[in-house]
Design a protein around this motif. Sequence first.
Motif, mmCIF file in Angstrom:
data_model
loop_
_atom_site.group_PDB
_atom_site.id
_atom_site.type_symbol
_atom_site.label_atom_id
_atom_site.label_comp_id
_atom_site.label_asym_id
_atom_site.label_seq_id
_atom_site.Cartn_x
_atom_site.Cartn_y
_atom_site.Cartn_z
ATOM 1 N N HIS B 39 0.837 -1.206 0.000
ATOM 2 C CA HIS B 39 0.000 0.000 0.000
ATOM 3 C C HIS B 39 0.868 1.249 0.000
ATOM 4 O O HIS B 39 0.601 2.194 -0.714
ATOM 5 C CB HIS B 39 -0.923 0.008 1.218
ATOM 6 C CG HIS B 39 -2.072 -0.947 1.109
ATOM 7 N ND1 HIS B 39 -3.072 -0.783 0.192
ATOM 8 C CD2 HIS B 39 -2.370 -2.066 1.803
ATOM 9 C CE1 HIS B 39 -3.943 -1.765 0.322
ATOM 10 N NE2 HIS B 39 -3.545 -2.567 1.291
ATOM 11 N N ASP B 40 1.936 1.220 0.821
ATOM 12 C CA ASP B 40 2.822 2.376 0.863
ATOM 13 C C ASP B 40 3.520 2.542 -0.483
ATOM 14 O O ASP B 40 3.556 3.640 -1.047
ATOM 15 C CB ASP B 40 3.906 2.175 1.922
ATOM 16 C CG ASP B 40 3.334 2.170 3.311
ATOM 17 O OD1 ASP B 40 3.578 3.118 4.045
ATOM 18 O OD2 ASP B 40 2.595 1.204 3.636
ATOM 19 N N VAL B 43 1.562 4.088 -3.262
ATOM 20 C CA VAL B 43 1.485 5.550 -3.258
ATOM 21 C C VAL B 43 2.695 6.135 -3.968
ATOM 22 O O VAL B 43 2.575 6.996 -4.848
ATOM 23 C CB VAL B 43 1.412 6.088 -1.821
ATOM 24 C CG1 VAL B 43 1.529 7.597 -1.806
ATOM 25 C CG2 VAL B 43 0.123 5.652 -1.161
ATOM 26 N N TYR B 44 3.860 5.649 -3.607
ATOM 27 C CA TYR B 44 5.083 6.238 -4.170
ATOM 28 C C TYR B 44 5.221 5.898 -5.663
ATOM 29 O O TYR B 44 5.696 6.709 -6.447
ATOM 30 C CB TYR B 44 6.305 5.767 -3.382
ATOM 31 C CG TYR B 44 6.201 6.146 -1.922
ATOM 32 C CD1 TYR B 44 5.848 7.446 -1.578
ATOM 33 C CD2 TYR B 44 6.417 5.229 -0.915
ATOM 34 C CE1 TYR B 44 5.723 7.810 -0.252
ATOM 35 C CE2 TYR B 44 6.302 5.583 0.414
ATOM 36 C CZ TYR B 44 5.942 6.888 0.746
ATOM 37 O OH TYR B 44 5.808 7.242 2.051
ATOM 38 N N HIS B 46 2.752 5.551 -7.691
ATOM 39 C CA HIS B 46 1.883 6.505 -8.385
ATOM 40 C C HIS B 46 2.557 7.858 -8.505
ATOM 41 O O HIS B 46 2.465 8.517 -9.528
ATOM 42 C CB HIS B 46 0.570 6.668 -7.621
ATOM 43 C CG HIS B 46 -0.423 5.610 -7.949
ATOM 44 N ND1 HIS B 46 -1.044 4.851 -6.994
ATOM 45 C CD2 HIS B 46 -0.899 5.177 -9.136
ATOM 46 C CE1 HIS B 46 -1.852 3.978 -7.569
ATOM 47 N NE2 HIS B 46 -1.783 4.165 -8.870
ATOM 48 N N GLN B 47 3.252 8.250 -7.449
ATOM 49 C CA GLN B 47 3.940 9.537 -7.488
ATOM 50 C C GLN B 47 4.975 9.537 -8.620
ATOM 51 O O GLN B 47 5.100 10.518 -9.347
ATOM 52 C CB GLN B 47 4.628 9.810 -6.142
ATOM 53 C CG GLN B 47 3.652 10.192 -5.046
ATOM 54 C CD GLN B 47 4.351 10.758 -3.815
ATOM 55 O OE1 GLN B 47 5.497 10.427 -3.552
ATOM 56 N NE2 GLN B 47 3.655 11.593 -3.078
ATOM 57 N N GLU B 50 3.182 9.926 -11.930
ATOM 58 C CA GLU B 50 2.760 11.318 -12.093
ATOM 59 C C GLU B 50 3.934 12.172 -12.523
ATOM 60 O O GLU B 50 3.828 13.039 -13.383
ATOM 61 C CB GLU B 50 2.200 11.866 -10.774
ATOM 62 C CG GLU B 50 0.807 11.426 -10.497
ATOM 63 C CD GLU B 50 -0.132 11.749 -11.632
ATOM 64 O OE1 GLU B 50 0.036 12.815 -12.258
ATOM 65 O OE2 GLU B 50 -1.021 10.927 -11.906
ATOM 66 N N LEU B 51 5.056 11.904 -11.887
ATOM 67 C CA LEU B 51 6.260 12.673 -12.165
ATOM 68 C C LEU B 51 6.612 12.532 -13.645
ATOM 69 O O LEU B 51 6.893 13.529 -14.332
ATOM 70 C CB LEU B 51 7.391 12.147 -11.289
ATOM 71 C CG LEU B 51 8.678 12.959 -11.303
ATOM 72 C CD1 LEU B 51 8.413 14.337 -10.742
ATOM 73 C CD2 LEU B 51 9.751 12.255 -10.475
ATOM 74 N N ALA B 68 13.182 15.071 -7.827
ATOM 75 C CA ALA B 68 11.966 14.527 -7.210
ATOM 76 C C ALA B 68 12.021 13.009 -7.215
ATOM 77 O O ALA B 68 11.671 12.353 -6.238
ATOM 78 C CB ALA B 68 10.730 15.012 -7.956
ATOM 79 N N ARG B 69 12.474 12.471 -8.354
ATOM 80 C CA ARG B 69 12.521 11.013 -8.467
ATOM 81 C C ARG B 69 13.432 10.439 -7.391
ATOM 82 O O ARG B 69 13.105 9.424 -6.766
ATOM 83 C CB ARG B 69 13.006 10.637 -9.870
ATOM 84 C CG ARG B 69 12.744 9.186 -10.227
ATOM 85 C CD ARG B 69 13.001 8.911 -11.688
ATOM 86 N NE ARG B 69 12.009 9.502 -12.565
ATOM 87 C CZ ARG B 69 12.288 10.321 -13.574
ATOM 88 N NH1 ARG B 69 13.542 10.666 -13.836
ATOM 89 N NH2 ARG B 69 11.320 10.812 -14.318
ATOM 90 N N GLU B 71 14.083 11.712 -4.507
ATOM 91 C CA GLU B 71 13.440 11.819 -3.202
ATOM 92 C C GLU B 71 12.430 10.689 -2.996
ATOM 93 O O GLU B 71 12.372 10.063 -1.941
ATOM 94 C CB GLU B 71 12.732 13.171 -3.086
ATOM 95 C CG GLU B 71 13.063 13.874 -1.776
ATOM 96 C CD GLU B 71 12.568 15.295 -1.738
ATOM 97 O OE1 GLU B 71 11.340 15.483 -1.891
ATOM 98 O OE2 GLU B 71 13.400 16.212 -1.565
ATOM 99 N N ARG B 75 12.146 7.243 -0.423
ATOM 100 C CA ARG B 75 11.006 6.824 0.410
ATOM 101 C C ARG B 75 10.717 5.339 0.204
ATOM 102 O O ARG B 75 10.430 4.609 1.142
ATOM 103 C CB ARG B 75 9.757 7.635 0.068
ATOM 104 C CG ARG B 75 9.847 9.084 0.539
ATOM 105 C CD ARG B 75 8.655 9.877 0.088
ATOM 106 N NE ARG B 75 9.008 11.289 0.007
ATOM 107 C CZ ARG B 75 8.380 12.181 -0.749
ATOM 108 N NH1 ARG B 75 7.357 11.814 -1.497
ATOM 109 N NH2 ARG B 75 8.762 13.436 -0.764
#
Lengths: 669, 399
Positions: B39-40, B43-44, B46-47, B50-51, B68-69, B71, B75
Motif C-alpha cells: 500500500h505504501d 502511493v510512491y 503513483h507519485q 505522475e512525475l 523529485a525522483r 526523493e 522513500r
Amino acid sequence: MIVELGHYALVLGLVLSLAQMVVPMIGLRTNDARMLSVAPSLTVATFLVIAVSFAALTWAYVTSDFSVRNVWANSFSDKPMIFKITGVWGNHEGSMLLWILTLALFGALVAFFGGNLPSRLKAAVLSVQGSVTVAFALFILLTSNPFERLSPPPLEGRDLNPILQDIGLAIHPPLLYLGYVGFSICFSFAVAALIEGRIDAAWARWVRPWTLVSWVFLTAGISMGSYWAYYELGWGGWWFWDPVENASFMPWLIGTALLHSALVMEKREAMKVWTILLAILAFSFSLLGTFLVRSGVLTSVHSFATDPQRGLFILMILVFFIGGSLILFALRAGTLRNGGMFHPVSREGALVLNNLFLTTATATVLVGTLYPLLVEAVSGEKISVGAPYFNYTFIPLMIPLLMAVPFGPLLAWKRGNLAAAAERLWLVAAISLVAALAIAWLAYDAPVLSAFAYALAFWLVIGSFADILQKAGFVRNGWSKGWARLRGLPRANWGTALAHAGLGITTLGIVGVTTLEDETVLRMTPGETTSFAGYDVAFNSLTPGKGPNFTYDKGIFTISRDGRVIGTVEPEKRVYVASRMPTTEAGIQTVGLFSQYYLALGDAVEGSEDIVVRIWWKPWVTLIWYGTVIMVAAGLISLSDRRLRIGAPVAARRRRDEALAAAKAEPAE
Amino acid sequence: MVFWLTVLALTAAAILIGFRPMLRAAGAGTPDRVEDHEHDIAVYRHQLEELAGEEARGAISPVEATQARNEISRRILAVEDRLKAGGTASGSTSAPRSGVATLSLFALVFVPGLALVVYTGIGSPGYEAQPLAMRLEAMRDATAARNQTQDQLRDLVVRAEDHLRDNPDDGRGWDVLAPVYFRLGEVGKSETAYRNAIRLLGESPQRLSGLGEAMVTAAGGIVTADASALFDRALDANPSNARARFFAGLADVQIGQYADARSGWTALAADEGADMAWRTVAQQSLARLDETAPEIDTSGRPPVLDEATIEQMQDMSADERGSVIEGMVASLDERLRAEPDDLEGWKRLIRARIVLDQDDGLRDALERVRNAYEGRPEQLESLRVFAEGLGVNVEDYWP
C-alpha cells in the motif's frame, strides 16, 4: 415500539462502538489479522444501528409522539412538516445524536473507501474513531437521552425556539457537524499514526481527502450560519464575533492550516510535527466548541441546554482526548524523522508562515472567546469582548497573511525565489491599486484608508490566478498552446487558485460592506415614503395575519430608484403561539448582483399607526457568501482530482548542475 | 413480544454485519506485512508515474524531475528497509489462536449481553409509541363508544316511554326507568318516575334515596329539607342504604355539623358491605372535608360540596353558579331563622353576605344575630372580631 427500538439501537450503537474500539486494539497488540479485519465491518454496523436510532427519533418528531420528552419539549403538532424534521437536531439531545451519527458516518466512509490503506493503520484509525463514538454515545445515554419517555403523554408540545424554525436550520447544523466531526477522522489518523509510529508521505496522502472534505463542509456550514444570522436575527450583521461563531471559526482556521501543511507532508515529507499537531488541534477545537456551546457556559441561540452535569461530562471528554493525544504526541515526537529539507524562502517556507499566522490568529480568537469566561469565573464580573478586540488583534494578523497568499503558489518547492515571484506579481499589484483608487474615488465618502483594503482584496483575487497564468505561459507559448496547457493543468491547481480567489472575493465583500454600509432608524406610517441611500422606500401597508403556528404583522414596502421599481419586500414581526415569543423576519431586496437593501420592523409606536422601521444599505454584502461558495467549489474540484501530488524540489544552483550531469549520465528508466 | 423479536433481529443483523469477516478463514494469522507495505509503495509508485507525466508535459524541468525522483525513490527504499526489519521481527511471533475465541466472546456474549442489560436498565420496553394522530383517534373512539351506550339507553327509554304511555300504572316500568333517566342527565323526569314508582309500588329505601338524589341534583347539589327527609326515611327502613348514608352526611356538612358528617362518611367508607362506588365517593368527600373544614370560616370558599356538585358547578356558567350559591345562602338564612343559636352558622352567613357583596342581607343578618345573642357579650364580641377580620366594621350596623 419504534421509539423504544430507537432507544435500543442507540444502546446497541454504544456497545458496538465499544467493540469497534477494543477489538482492533487487541488485534494490533497481538498482531492478529482476523481481529484487525473486523474493524471496518464493525464500524459499518455501528453506523447502521445509530442511523436506525436517528430514524426512530425522526419518526417520533414526524408523528408528534409527545410520549417522548424530547419531542414534547421541542415540537408542536401544528408545526410545518419541514420544521418537525429539522426540530430533531434543533435541540441539545437531538443534535448530539446527529453528532454521533456523523461520527459513525465518517468511520463508515473510511471503512468503505479505505481499500488503499494498510490493514494495521486502518484498524488503528477506526479504533480511535470508535473511542470518540463511545465517549459521545455515553454522554448522550447518561446525561442527554433523547428517548426519555413521558407517561402519560401530554396532548401538545412546547414548540421549537421560533428563531430556529427556519430553513437555514435545516442545513446549517448538519453541514457544520460534517465539518466539525470530519476533523475527528484527521484526529483519528493522527493518533493512529502516532500509535503505529508511521508518519510519512503516504500517511499524508491518505489523510488529505478527509481534511479537504471536512474543510469544505465546515466552510459551507459557517457561511450558511452567517447568512442565517444575517437574515433571521434581523440585526443586519453577518458576523458578530459571538463565542459560538468563534467556536466554529477556530477549527476552520486550524483546519485551513492543516490542509496546507498536509500538502507539504505529502509532497516533501516535511512539516510532520506541524501536520500531526494541527490534526490533533483541529478536532480539539471542534470539541472545545462543543463544550462551550453545550455546557451552558455561554448563552446564545445555540445553547439549548444549560446543565452543569453535561458541561462536566464534555469537559472530561475534552481532557481525555486532547490531553491523551498530546501526551501520545509528546512521547512520540522524538521518533519523528524529518523528511525533505527546505530553504526559508520556498513553498514550504511560505506554508510555515501561513501556519504561523493562522495558529496565532486562532490564539487571538481563543483568548477573545475564553477571557470573558475566565474573568467571570474569577471575579464574577460579566464582561464582553466585542468586535473592537477582534478588529485590533485578528485583523492585523490577517492583513499580512492575505498579502502573502498570492506569493505562495509562485514559490518553488525547497528553494524559492522571492524576487522572481514579486516580479511576476507587479502587474497584479498595479491593477489592484488602480481598481482600489477608482472605487475610493467613486464612493467619495468612503474612508481614504479603505482604498488600501480594496487593493488588498483585488490583489488576492487577481493574484490567485498568477500561478495558473504563469503555468499556461501565454507569453512564452502563444495563445493556442497556452490554452492547451491551461486545460491540461491538474484540477488541484485550479482548486488552489479558485480557493484563494474565493477568499479574495469574501474579503472584497467584507471591505465593501464595512466601509460603505449605511443605516437608519425611523418611524413610518403606512402610505408614507422615505428616501434612503439613493433609493425611495414606500410603506404600502401593515397587515396582520396567521401562519401555521404563529401570528404576524406583515409590512409591505416598495423600493424604487428614480421612479423605477426595484422590488417589493415584506418584513414581518411574528409571535409564536406556543412560546409567545416574538421574532423578526427581515425583508431583503438584492439590488444588482451584490448589494442588498435590508428592512426590519421594530415596535409599533403606542397610540399611533406608526411603526419603527430600520433600514440598512448593504453594498456588496452578498460577495461575502459568494466568496465562500467559490471556496467550497474549489475544495470540491481539488477533491475530485484523484491524482497524487508530487513536489519537485529545486536544488541549489551548484548542485543543480551536478544533478543535471547525473541525469544525463543516467539513461531514462 | 413483537418488540423483543425485533430487538433480537436487529441485534443479530448488527452482529452479523459487524463480525462477518471473522468467518472468513483467509483472514487468519498475522496481517500480511508484505501486502501492507505494498500500500505504501503503491502511493510512491503513483507519485513516480505522475512525475513522468508532468515531465512529459513539460510542466517541470528534467532537473527537477530527477531531484523529485530521487526523493521518492529514497522513500521506497525506506519502506523496503522497514519491511525487512519488521519481517524478521514478526517472523518470531506465531499466529495467535486466541483471536477467534476473543472475537466470539465479543460477538456472542459481550455485544448482545451488554446491549440488553443496559437497555432494560434505562429503557421502557413495554411503552408503545404514542403518535398524536393515533391518540386523537383513540380519544374519538372512546367518545363515540360512550355516545353509543347513551344512544342505546335512549332507545331503551323511548321504548319504555311508549310502553308506559299505554300502561301508566306499571310501577315496575317507572322503577326501572327512573335511574336510567338519572344516568342520562334528565333529572326532572327521573324525579317524576321515582314518584310514580313510589306511588304505585310503595316506598323502598332504594326509591326514596333515588328520589332524594334526583332532588339534590336538581337543586344544584343542595340537600333541601324535603330531600333530607327522604334520606331519613330511607335510613329508617334500611340503615345500611349507602346512597342515603352519603347524602345524610352531605346534609350535615351543609348545616355545618362536620363531626356528624365525618363520622357518617367514615363509617360508610369503611363498610365493606356497602356499594363500592359510594364508599369511594365518601372517601373522597372525607378527604375534601379534612382539607377545608378546619378553615372553612375564614377561607372564603363556598361550603363543602360533594365531588359531583363541584364538577357540575365547574361546568356551569357564572350565572348558574351564582344562583346555586345564592340558593345555599338562602337555605342557611332560613335555617338560622328557625335555629338562631348557632354561632358558626351565623359566621358563615355573614361571610357569605360579605363575599357576595349583599349589603342589605348583611345588615339583616347582623341585626338578627344581635337580637339572638342579646345579653351574651362574649358571643357578640367574637362576631364583631370575625366581621372585622373580613373588613366590616360592625358598629356601622349596630348603631
